[in-house]
Write a protein that holds these residues in place. Sequence first.
Motif, short mmCIF file in Angstrom:
data_model
loop_
_atom_site.label_atom_id
_atom_site.label_comp_id
_atom_site.label_asym_id
_atom_site.label_seq_id
_atom_site.Cartn_x
_atom_site.Cartn_y
_atom_site.Cartn_z
N PRO A 1 22.13 13.60 -2.63
CA PRO A 1 22.56 14.66 -1.73
C PRO A 1 23.19 15.86 -2.81
O PRO A 1 23.71 15.33 -4.03
N ARG B 1 10.64 15.92 -6.69
CA ARG B 1 10.09 16.53 -5.62
C ARG B 1 10.32 18.10 -5.71
O ARG B 1 11.60 18.47 -5.62
N ARG C 1 18.93 3.86 -5.46
CA ARG C 1 18.61 4.67 -4.45
C ARG C 1 18.36 3.99 -3.12
O ARG C 1 18.20 2.63 -3.32
N ALA D 1 15.41 23.18 -2.15
CA ALA D 1 16.48 23.36 -1.32
C ALA D 1 17.62 23.04 -1.76
O ALA D 1 18.81 23.51 -1.40
N LYS D 2 17.90 21.93 -2.93
CA LYS D 2 19.23 21.60 -3.56
C LYS D 2 19.72 22.62 -4.68
O LYS D 2 21.17 22.61 -4.57
N LYS E 1 17.31 12.89 -8.26
CA LYS E 1 16.24 12.84 -7.25
C LYS E 1 16.89 11.84 -6.06
O LYS E 1 17.21 10.77 -6.15
N THR E 2 16.67 12.53 -4.70
CA THR E 2 17.14 11.47 -3.58
C THR E 2 18.51 11.57 -3.23
O THR E 2 18.84 11.34 -2.17
N GLN F 1 10.00 20.52 -3.35
CA GLN F 1 10.59 20.90 -2.00
C GLN F 1 12.13 20.49 -2.06
O GLN F 1 13.09 21.12 -1.68
N GLU F 2 12.42 19.28 -2.38
CA GLU F 2 13.74 18.74 -2.57
C GLU F 2 14.67 19.60 -3.60
O GLU F 2 15.80 20.13 -3.32
N ALA F 3 13.84 19.91 -4.73
CA ALA F 3 14.78 20.62 -5.53
C ALA F 3 15.08 21.93 -5.34
O ALA F 3 15.91 22.65 -5.53
N GLU G 1 14.50 15.98 -11.04
CA GLU G 1 14.09 16.05 -9.84
C GLU G 1 12.67 15.93 -9.87
O GLU G 1 12.03 16.24 -10.82
#
Length: 220
Positions: free
Chosen positions: A40, A59, A220, A65-66, A37-38, A61-63, A57
């Motif tokens: 790149p 989040r 982080r 996208a990644k 998480k967080t 939304q972050e997952a 992860e």
Amino acid sequence: MTDSITDNLRRVQDRIAGAAIAAGRQPEAITLVAVSKTKPIGSVAAALAAGQAVFGENRVQEAAAKFPPLRAAHTLSLHLIGGLQTNKARDAVRIADVIEALDRPRLADAIATAIAGEGRTPELLIEVNTGSEPQKSGIARDDADGFIADCKGRFGNALKGLMCVPPQGQDPRPHFTWLADRAARHGLATVSMGMSADFEAAIACGATWVRVGSAIFGSR
């Protein structure tokens, strides 16, 4: 970056193996969840190149996208950990292999609806707030038995186990021991506990999954 992540992974894996052997357990019985998480996508790619295949992860939304681009080229498992909102349940069911955040009846309802709508069922872990901390997610200890039984009836074999995050500044071992015992009482094989600072203690107490972030990817 790639070299440091590779080296960090090797050190963590060695520590996992040492802790397992010291506890009279097989190192292969412990799954390392690399908490990205967080971080790149390049950091995840570096860990994948080093042989790591299980990631965490927190989040959705972050997952989302990644990880889809990484799945195109790699076999991996994505865990969503901690604090899942009910309005994110459908996205979580769509993208996750494991949801380690089931902690209340309303979320169970939302996940069940999402499973029916998406036609796929991720593995599920119930998060227990073993320290009764009001700022943390997780089903209360006093409510855990009933909630576990309800979720077993609702989700069947998709419910794999329990997860916890002990309070900071306290000895985590009583929390780890309680969680492992509770999982065993309910016939659940997976116990997700232990992070960078305490995963060796978690292994000694019966963890089958450990969630390690900063010891692999840096702070982080």
